[in-house]
Design an enzyme around this catalytic site. Structure first.
Site, short mmCIF file in Angstrom:
data_model
loop_
_atom_site.label_atom_id
_atom_site.label_comp_id
_atom_site.label_asym_id
_atom_site.label_seq_id
_atom_site.Cartn_x
_atom_site.Cartn_y
_atom_site.Cartn_z
N GLY A 1 4.45 6.70 -9.22
CA GLY A 1 5.27 6.30 -8.09
C GLY A 1 4.78 5.00 -7.48
O GLY A 1 5.58 4.17 -7.02
N ARG B 1 -3.42 -2.41 -7.28
CA ARG B 1 -3.20 -3.64 -6.52
C ARG B 1 -3.97 -4.82 -7.11
O ARG B 1 -3.51 -5.96 -7.03
CB ARG B 1 -3.57 -3.40 -5.06
CG ARG B 1 -2.53 -2.53 -4.32
CD ARG B 1 -3.12 -1.91 -3.05
NE ARG B 1 -2.13 -1.16 -2.28
CZ ARG B 1 -1.71 0.07 -2.55
NH1 ARG B 1 -2.16 0.70 -3.64
NH2 ARG B 1 -0.83 0.67 -1.78
N SER C 1 4.31 5.54 4.86
CA SER C 1 4.18 5.34 3.41
C SER C 1 3.55 3.99 3.12
O SER C 1 4.14 2.95 3.37
CB SER C 1 5.55 5.42 2.73
OG SER C 1 5.44 5.01 1.37
N ASP D 1 -3.25 12.55 -0.07
CA ASP D 1 -3.49 12.92 -1.46
C ASP D 1 -4.57 13.98 -1.60
O ASP D 1 -4.70 14.60 -2.67
CB ASP D 1 -3.88 11.69 -2.28
CG ASP D 1 -2.70 10.76 -2.52
OD1 ASP D 1 -1.55 11.24 -2.47
OD2 ASP D 1 -2.92 9.56 -2.75
N GLN E 1 3.10 2.94 0.17
CA GLN E 1 3.83 2.37 -0.97
C GLN E 1 5.01 1.54 -0.49
O GLN E 1 5.24 0.43 -0.99
CB GLN E 1 4.29 3.48 -1.91
CG GLN E 1 3.15 4.18 -2.63
CD GLN E 1 3.63 5.31 -3.52
OE1 GLN E 1 4.82 5.63 -3.54
NE2 GLN E 1 2.72 5.91 -4.25
N LYS F 1 -7.81 4.41 -7.45
CA LYS F 1 -6.52 4.21 -8.10
C LYS F 1 -5.66 3.19 -7.34
O LYS F 1 -5.05 2.31 -7.93
CB LYS F 1 -5.78 5.56 -8.23
CG LYS F 1 -4.48 5.49 -9.01
CD LYS F 1 -4.14 6.83 -9.63
CE LYS F 1 -3.55 7.82 -8.66
NZ LYS F 1 -2.10 7.63 -8.44
N SER F 2 -5.63 3.31 -6.02
CA SER F 2 -4.82 2.38 -5.21
C SER F 2 -5.29 0.94 -5.38
O SER F 2 -4.49 0.02 -5.54
CB SER F 2 -4.90 2.77 -3.73
OG SER F 2 -4.28 4.00 -3.48
#
Length: 427
Positions: free
Chosen positions: A92, A25, A166, A312, A168, A20-21
């Protein structure tokens, strides 16, 4: 939704969906690059689809055909003002990273999301972006979505120490720094997942990394690339745990991403005595095949620099700990409170309702094993990882039924989850 219970074994081989990350990106970098980017094996979960739609709304041509995403990049300064507010859905990652992307755009946008996203604090991103000259604000002093943002062509570089670990926030500031004139210095509290750093280099960008310090010199230009997305270790985690705790099981998970900033769960499994084999390692793609078997497990302590490498995975690790002999302590994980739900409380409530012995703490949990689990009714509260954790827990239930409310949340990251579960039950 009524879940499968009392499963005696799991067998088989699966490929989990794309990371997913990396999927998020790849869309962002492909849009900001000049020229064409092709993305293979992307995750088609709801969060990633939200990111894709946002960039279409910002004027980027993105085609999804024959399993390949083709992006016609517009360059760092080529995004167009959208006709309407940008819908981030439940993501998010989308709202935070795109806030950094839009820091250098000289138009105004509104960004909003669903009920869950609207409760998540954005001040961690808005505060440093304001220091760079961006006009950005949300609701309450924590800047909850919706956010209003107006970027600037005169973005200032920043020297910033992150108060929290973080990826993010780090990534949002890196995207902003690529558009600022001068060197930005970003110092992490703990090292977090480094997909943005890796992908920036892949797209022809430059940065300097020295431990927890990242230096990005702006402005920069990026060039379109071919991206192959490995399987998501956060999705594989559910099968890793299932294979360890369901009796008489052996599971083979192919093409799983093993980026060193994401493999904390492998360290935990080994610390708990789990049988885990890593084969077919591809050092370029940072992927491998993972094989797990049913194991006798013991409790462990999970804390410190390990936490960002498995943040996660902590819900499913909590389930793993309920099936280990002795006590498992999770601490330094207060970040769990501001995920899709307060995952400390929601995980404890869900598993305790099924017979586990979990005490929530301010920054984690104390889990006493080994627990026999029984039927219950569990609500995901819209959190995909709570849903999948409960579905794996249900496999151990010999007494009663497990009802899962709002099971559709699982589509956020793993639309084929129940299909894969069926294949392993019948494998």
């Amino acid at each position: 939704m009524k879940l499968k219970t009392n499963i005696r074994h799991l067998h088989g081989s699966i490929r989990v969906p794309g990371d997913k990350s990396i999927s998020h990106r790849s869309i962002i970098f492909g849009s900001l690059a000049e020229g064409e980017t092709k993305v293979y094996d992307i995750l088609r979960g709801e969060d990633v689809l939200s990111t894709m739609q946002v960039f279409r709304d910002l004027g980027v041509e993105i085609e999804d055909k024959d399993g390949v995403i083709t992006i016609q990049g517009v360059g760092m300064a080529g995004l167009k003002a959208p006709q309407n507010a940008l819908n981030m859905g439940n993501s998010g990652t989308s709202i935070r990273l795109i806030s950094g992307v839009l820091a250098g755009a000289d138009f105004e946008v509104e960004m909003f999301g669903d009920d869950s996203l609207s409760k998540r604090p954005m001040d961690r991103v808005t505060l440093p972006l304001k220091k760079m000259g961006v006009s950005i604000s949300g609701q309450t002093e924590r800047d909850l979505p919706p956010l209003r943002l107006k970027g600037t062509k005169n973005l200032r570089p920043i020297h910033y120490e992150l108060p929290i670990a973080s990826a993010q926030v780090k990534s949002a500031l890196m995207f902003a720094a690529l558009q600022a004139k001068g060197a930005s210095v970003i110092i992490e509290k703990e090292c977090t997942r480094n997909h943005t750093e890796d992908m920036l280099k892949q797209f022809g960008g430059h940065l300097s990394v020295d431990g927890k310090k990242i230096i990005v010199q702006g402005p920069q230009k990026l060039t379109g690339q071919k991206v192959v997305v490995p399987g998501d270790i956060s999705s594989a985690a559910f099968w890793l745990v299932a294979g360890l705790i369901v009796p008489n099981s052996r599971l083979v998970l192919q093409n799983v991403g093993i980026n060193e900033t994401r493999t904390g769960i492998i360290d935990v499994i080994r610390a708990m005595g789990g049988k885990l084999e890593i084969t077919e390692i591809d050092p370029v793609a940072k992927s491998a095949t993972l094989i797990v078997e049913s194991s006798d497990l013991k409790g462990t302590e999970i804390c410190g620099a390990l936490i960002p490498r498995l943040i996660d995975e902590l819900p499913i690790i909590a389930l793993l700990a309920t099936q280990a002999q002795g006590v498992t302590v999770i601490k330094d994980a207060e970040e769990l409170k501001v995920k899709e739900t307060d995952r400390i409380q929601v995980v404890a409530d869900a598993l305790n309702s099924m017979g586990a012995d979990i005490t929530p703490t301010a920054d984690g949990m104390i889990i006493k094993g080994k627990s026999a689990l029984h039927g219950a009714r569990v609500n995901t509260f819209g959190d995909h990882r709570i849903g999948m954790m409960t579905a794996i827990a249900a496999l151990l239930v010999a007494d009663g039924e497990v009802e899962l409310d709002r099971a559709e949340a699982i589509n956020t990251s793993y639309p084929s989850f129940f299909d894969d579960l069926e294949s392993l039950i019948h494998g």
